[in-house]
Design a protein around this motif. Structure first.
Motif, PDB file in Angstrom:
ATOM      1  N   ILE A  50     126.269 -44.331 129.839  1.00 54.30           N
ATOM      2  CA  ILE A  50     127.627 -43.774 129.742  1.00 54.30           C
ATOM      3  C   ILE A  50     127.705 -42.423 130.457  1.00 54.30           C
ATOM      4  O   ILE A  50     128.792 -42.025 130.914  1.00 54.30           O
ATOM      5  CB  ILE A  50     128.113 -43.656 128.283  1.00 54.30           C
ATOM      6  CG1 ILE A  50     127.232 -42.730 127.453  1.00 54.30           C
ATOM      7  CG2 ILE A  50     128.203 -45.026 127.644  1.00 54.30           C
ATOM      8  CD1 ILE A  50     127.770 -42.505 126.050  1.00 54.30           C
ATOM      9  N   ASN A  51     126.585 -41.724 130.596  1.00 53.59           N
ATOM     10  CA  ASN A  51     126.599 -40.494 131.397  1.00 53.59           C
ATOM     11  C   ASN A  51     126.910 -40.809 132.858  1.00 53.59           C
ATOM     12  O   ASN A  51     127.612 -40.049 133.534  1.00 53.59           O
ATOM     13  CB  ASN A  51     125.271 -39.764 131.279  1.00 53.59           C
ATOM     14  CG  ASN A  51     125.152 -38.989 129.987  1.00 53.59           C
ATOM     15  OD1 ASN A  51     126.158 -38.648 129.362  1.00 53.59           O
ATOM     16  ND2 ASN A  51     123.932 -38.701 129.569  1.00 53.59           N
ATOM     17  N   THR A 104     130.893 -50.759 127.872  1.00 51.04           N
ATOM     18  CA  THR A 104     131.793 -49.604 127.902  1.00 51.04           C
ATOM     19  C   THR A 104     133.257 -50.015 127.900  1.00 51.04           C
ATOM     20  O   THR A 104     134.110 -49.258 127.445  1.00 51.04           O
ATOM     21  CB  THR A 104     131.513 -48.738 129.145  1.00 51.04           C
ATOM     22  OG1 THR A 104     131.618 -49.556 130.314  1.00 51.04           O
ATOM     23  CG2 THR A 104     130.118 -48.127 129.072  1.00 51.04           C
ATOM     24  N   ARG A 154     133.600 -40.705 136.862  1.00 57.29           N
ATOM     25  CA  ARG A 154     134.978 -40.330 136.544  1.00 57.29           C
ATOM     26  C   ARG A 154     135.231 -38.870 136.880  1.00 57.29           C
ATOM     27  O   ARG A 154     136.263 -38.526 137.484  1.00 57.29           O
ATOM     28  CB  ARG A 154     135.266 -40.588 135.059  1.00 57.29           C
ATOM     29  CG  ARG A 154     136.714 -40.358 134.653  1.00 57.29           C
ATOM     30  CD  ARG A 154     136.906 -40.472 133.160  1.00 57.29           C
ATOM     31  NE  ARG A 154     136.260 -39.371 132.449  1.00 57.29           N
ATOM     32  CZ  ARG A 154     136.771 -38.139 132.333  1.00 57.29           C
ATOM     33  NH1 ARG A 154     137.932 -37.845 132.904  1.00 57.29           N
ATOM     34  NH2 ARG A 154     136.131 -37.207 131.658  1.00 57.29           N
ATOM     35  N   ARG A 155     134.296 -37.987 136.529  1.00 56.90           N
ATOM     36  CA  ARG A 155     134.488 -36.556 136.765  1.00 56.90           C
ATOM     37  C   ARG A 155     134.434 -36.203 138.248  1.00 56.90           C
ATOM     38  O   ARG A 155     134.989 -35.191 138.669  1.00 56.90           O
ATOM     39  CB  ARG A 155     133.438 -35.757 135.998  1.00 56.90           C
ATOM     40  CG  ARG A 155     133.666 -35.786 134.485  1.00 56.90           C
ATOM     41  CD  ARG A 155     132.555 -35.068 133.734  1.00 56.90           C
ATOM     42  NE  ARG A 155     132.843 -35.081 132.306  1.00 56.90           N
ATOM     43  CZ  ARG A 155     133.116 -34.006 131.577  1.00 56.90           C
ATOM     44  NH1 ARG A 155     133.163 -32.817 132.154  1.00 56.90           N
ATOM     45  NH2 ARG A 155     133.355 -34.112 130.284  1.00 56.90           N
ATOM     46  N   GLU A 177     130.598 -41.595 133.089  1.00 61.53           N
ATOM     47  CA  GLU A 177     131.369 -40.357 132.970  1.00 61.53           C
ATOM     48  C   GLU A 177     131.245 -39.500 134.228  1.00 61.53           C
ATOM     49  O   GLU A 177     132.226 -38.882 134.674  1.00 61.53           O
ATOM     50  CB  GLU A 177     130.875 -39.573 131.749  1.00 61.53           C
ATOM     51  CG  GLU A 177     131.565 -38.250 131.503  1.00 61.53           C
ATOM     52  CD  GLU A 177     133.016 -38.413 131.089  1.00 61.53           C
ATOM     53  OE1 GLU A 177     133.726 -37.393 131.029  1.00 61.53           O
ATOM     54  OE2 GLU A 177     133.456 -39.554 130.819  1.00 61.53           O
ATOM     55  N   HIS A 187     128.801 -30.920 135.485  1.00 61.15           N
ATOM     56  CA  HIS A 187     129.710 -31.862 134.829  1.00 61.15           C
ATOM     57  C   HIS A 187     129.299 -32.183 133.390  1.00 61.15           C
ATOM     58  O   HIS A 187     129.986 -32.948 132.708  1.00 61.15           O
ATOM     59  CB  HIS A 187     129.783 -33.169 135.628  1.00 61.15           C
ATOM     60  CG  HIS A 187     130.421 -33.016 136.969  1.00 61.15           C
ATOM     61  ND1 HIS A 187     131.755 -32.686 137.114  1.00 61.15           N
ATOM     62  CD2 HIS A 187     129.912 -33.131 138.233  1.00 61.15           C
ATOM     63  CE1 HIS A 187     132.042 -32.633 138.417  1.00 61.15           C
ATOM     64  NE2 HIS A 187     130.944 -32.888 139.109  1.00 61.15           N
TER      65      HIS A 187
END
Length: 412
Positions: free
Chosen positions: A205-206, A22, A212-213, A209, A147
């Protein structure tokens, strides 16, 4: 294992472990700051891992040797759902007792490749049932579901490929559960790196992410290439079935034979991934030709078996292989079928023994094997598979072709 005195990510790339990441610069900096905690996940669908899982275990072994901490996650909860990624159909449902037994078998493989314990770089085994079993549906939707856009999830190849067949809502939620696993491991264990096969890219990657959210820590993902052999087989499979890591499922001799009989084109690649030899030696061995390449295959078989089953098992397998092909008497390293003296006295047939030993799928298959000259007893072709086993030695070698051999021994 040689000392790691270079860029760890570059070493992993050179040995063939890296497909995607990533954030290469961020991950390289995280390795340098170290130690970091990385996790690799397995669902408990069988009571042993197979060679297809070995790439991930070897990668984690290199991380541990460099001072990083491996987390080995067994999906006690997610096994009950099954990852739908790139599958044509749903996995069969397993009961809790079967899942628990499978988890014990899988953990035994971990212990052979990684140092488990409570030290800073010791590997730990975790079970996502510890946090998923108590998570309510509405709580999960609030923490995770809000999300993610369904529209975005439907763009992932792993999901779209299943829509051509059938995808249950239960399976559709798997990727969100895996994303939640990553953030939960970050919270509980300070885990910042997830490793998986190339088919896990979307799930990984979920998780990055989601963190991050949720204003969580910076997480990283790294995927490995999906391996196939040069003759087109999926890694972990052979003509005889799965190449299991646990000796209860596959004898060390057969494990050794898998590596010894690999395609010539795979030798260098497999030495880089499944041994700890320095890359200069890997390149030298991989470049050999003709009869010399067979010696490189023996090195590969010895190294892979030593890591998976120990030095003694590797040596016994190599000695047994020499005995088979040189006509020597020593058969101690071969898989053994113990035969009761009463069955020998009653006249047990070679076809029956071939089936019991896994050399033939049925007695009729054993008869066909014999008719084609492929069934041998102590190196001599058998024309009639229904003939009884005889002799007084108390030990025989039954073979199917040149690559499958079983020692038959009278039970004491």
């Amino acid at each position: 294992m040689p000392p790691i005195d270079t860029d760890l990510l570059a070493l992993l790339e050179e040995r063939g472990f890296v497909h995607q990441h990533t954030d290469a610069d961020g991950l390289r900096a995280a390795f340098a700051r170290g130690p970091l905690t990385a996790y690799l996940g397995f669902d408990a669908t069988a009571d042993s891992l197979h060679v297809g899982h070995l790439q991930g275990l070897m990668l984690m072994r290199w991380l541990q040797h460099a001072g990083h901490k491996p987390l080995l996650l067994i999906g006690g909860a997610t096994t009950r759902i099954g990852d739908p990624s790139f599958r044509d159909s749903s996995r069969p449902m397993l009961d809790d007792a079967t899942i628990a037994a499978n988890m014990r078998g899988i953990e035994s493989a971990f212990r052979r490749y990684l140092r488990l314990g409570d030290g800073a770089s010791d590997a730990q085994v975790v079970d996502n049932a510890d946090w998923l079993d108590g998570l309510g549906y509405l709580e999960f939707l609030n923490r995770v579901g809000r999300h993610f856009s369904v529209n975005r999830l439907l763009t992932f190849d792993a999901v779209r490929s299943r829509l051509e067949h059938s995808l249950s809502f239960q399976e559709f939620g798997y990727t969100l559960l895996q994303a939640y696993d990553f953030t939960e491991l970050a919270r509980r264990h300070g885990c910042t790196l997830q490793i998986g096969g190339a088919d896990q890219w979307a799930n990984i990657i979920n998780g990055v992410e989601l963190s991050r959210r949720q204003d969580g820590p910076q997480l990283y993902g790294l995927t490995m290439p999906l391996l196939t052999t040069s003759d087109g087989r999926k890694m972990g499979k052979s003509a005889q079935g799965a190449v299991w890591l646990n000796a209860e499922r596959l004898a060390p001799f057969d494990f050794w034979q898998f590596w010894r009989n690999c395609d010539d084109r795979d030798v260098g690649r497999f030495l880089a991934l499944f041994s700890e030899l320095p890359m200069a030696e890997v390149r030298r061995l991989g470049a050999l030709q003709g009869a010399e390449l067979n010696e490189a295959k023996i090195v590969l078989a010895n190294e892979a078996t030593r890591l998976g089953h120990g030095e003694a098992a590797a040596q016994a397998a190599a000695n047994a292989a020499r005995g088979v092909f040189d006509g020597a008497a020593g058969l101690d390293g071969l898989p053994t079928l113990h035969l009761a003296p009463a069955r020998l006295a009653a006249g047990v047939s070679l076809a029956e023994l071939a089936v019991e030993a896994g050399l033939a799928a049925s007695r009729s298959a054993a008869r066909r094997l014999a008719a084609g000259g492929g069934l041998r007893l102590d190196g001599v072709a058998v024309s009639d598979a229904e003939q009884p086993l005889d002799g007084t030695s108390g030990e025989w070698r039954l073979s199917a072709g040149r690559k499958q051999h079983v020692r038959i021994a009278l039970a004491r």
